[in-house]
Design a protein around this motif. Structure first.
Motif, short mmCIF file in Angstrom:
data_model
loop_
_atom_site.label_atom_id
_atom_site.label_comp_id
_atom_site.label_asym_id
_atom_site.label_seq_id
_atom_site.Cartn_x
_atom_site.Cartn_y
_atom_site.Cartn_z
N THR A 44 -5.80 -3.00 -1.87
CA THR A 44 -5.91 -2.44 -0.92
C THR A 44 -6.50 -1.31 0.23
O THR A 44 -7.37 -1.53 0.72
N GLU A 45 -5.78 -0.60 -0.21
CA GLU A 45 -6.30 1.01 0.33
C GLU A 45 -6.45 1.57 -0.78
O GLU A 45 -5.69 2.33 -1.56
N LYS A 46 -7.75 1.33 -1.18
CA LYS A 46 -8.90 1.79 -2.24
C LYS A 46 -8.41 3.30 -2.30
O LYS A 46 -8.94 3.77 -3.31
N SER A 47 -8.88 4.44 -1.64
CA SER A 47 -8.24 5.32 -1.76
C SER A 47 -7.14 6.03 -2.43
O SER A 47 -6.70 7.09 -3.02
N ASP A 81 0.73 -1.37 0.29
CA ASP A 81 0.10 -0.36 -0.05
C ASP A 81 0.42 1.68 -0.07
O ASP A 81 0.75 2.24 0.26
N ARG A 82 1.96 1.29 -0.38
CA ARG A 82 2.78 2.43 -0.45
C ARG A 82 3.51 2.22 -1.97
O ARG A 82 3.63 1.16 -2.83
#
Length: 325
Positions: free
Chosen positions: A316-319, A262-263
């Motif tokens: 995973t981090e949809k934003s 998520d980076r």
């Protein structure tokens, strides 16, 4: 009204009430593929399989639950010595492939996600190791050996990513024995005119040193890399969850996005992939340990495979998807 007439009328109502089933994978580009490797075989919804051939006979695939990232299990992929130690053209693989009928067009943008964990001992030799690769189909009339247009690689125990395209002239400006120090807007590249290819170094882990990239001793403006603030995780860091957008474009309109845990790592744009005569119309993905001839065993674990045309189905981090232009 007779009993048979009533039954017929009810059957008609039921047929109208139940919509026709949509065939699984009727539209591979827009279907979502998912496999958590939680059972004893590949999930029908994942569209994956273990390809049987001579090189793959060096490998083993195991559905297991002792090492996992999520769910009930994960995939264990291993290779053992198979080739003669001095062989130059032999490789050892345990790769998982997308089924042929599920491949997507070469010029389409597709998101892939997968998690990988390196088992101990992690190879630290100066050697050719790949953990995932994306390629273009090769037809029977194509001439040459075409490298993956996107490869997740390891050498000297360090993780890095390369992008391949057709050869373009470039000027070597780097110091001898180290990778090129390229100006803004250019990318270190290994020129290979004898195969009409060149390979760009687009992402590395934090331990990667200039001497590790010594073969990338030229610069190109045909491929540009925008660093997004994160390095690739090191192989020893545990589970690494990758989310990757692949959109080849040999004529210059290609794009790749790489996220890890998520980076956001990099954005790659420009000439990506090959446009030689006889190449196929689709791209395809395969993952698993792949190396040149070696003398030891090597094991990787994989979990949480997914593929979709939509970023939100993979990251995973949809934003983070909203930050993409």
């Amino acid at each position: 009204m007779t009993t048979s007439t009533i039954r017929g009328a009810l059957a008609g109502v039921l047929l109208l009430a139940v919509p026709a089933a949509t065939p699984l994978f009727a539209d591979p580009l827009h279907d979502v593929l998912v496999d958590g490797f939680d059972g004893q075989d590949f999930s029908p919804e994942g569209g994956l399989y273990y390809r049987e051939n001579a090189e793959q006979s060096a490998g083993t695939v195991t559905f297991q639950s002792a090492v996992k990232r999520s769910g009930a299990g994960a995939l264990k992929l291993s290779v053992k010595p198979f080739c003669a130690a001095d062989s130059e053209n032999c490789s050892e693989r345990a790769e998982i492939w997308e089924k042929t009928k599920l491949r997507v067009p070469y010029d389409a943008g597709v998101w892939y996600g997968f998690a990988v964990r390196f088992a101990d001992p992690i190879p630290s030799q100066d050697h050719r190791y790949l953990i995932a690769q994306w390629k273009r189909e090769i037809g029977p009339e194509a001439e040459g050996d075409f490298s993956p247009f996107l490869g997740f690689r390891m050498n000297n125990g360090k993780l890095f990513v390369t992008v391949e395209t057709n050869f373009h002239d470039g000027a070597s400006i780097g110091p001898k024995g180290g990778m090129a120090e390229c100006p803004a807007g250019q990318t270190p590249v290994w020129l290979r005119p004898e195969t009409n290819q060149m390979r760009a170094l687009v992402a590395t882990d934090s331990a990667f040193k200039p001497e590790d990239g010594a073969i990338f001793n030229a610069c190109t403006d045909k491929i540009t890399v925008t660093n997004r603030g994160a390095a690739l995780p090191q192989p020893s860091s545990g589970w690494i969850d990758f989310a990757v957008l692949t959109k080849p474009g040999p004529d210059g309109d290609g794009r790749i996005e790489i996220f890890a845990n998520d980076r956001w790592v990099v954005t790659v744009k420009g000439h990506i992939g090959h446009a030689d005569m006889g190449l196929g119309k689709n791209q395809y993905f395969k993952f698993g340990p792949y190396r040149a001839a070696d003398t030891t065993d090597w094991t990787l674990y994989y979990d949480d495979f997914r593929r979709s045309a939509k970023c939100e189905d993979v990251l995973t981090e949809k934003s983070l998807c909203a930050k993409l232009d």
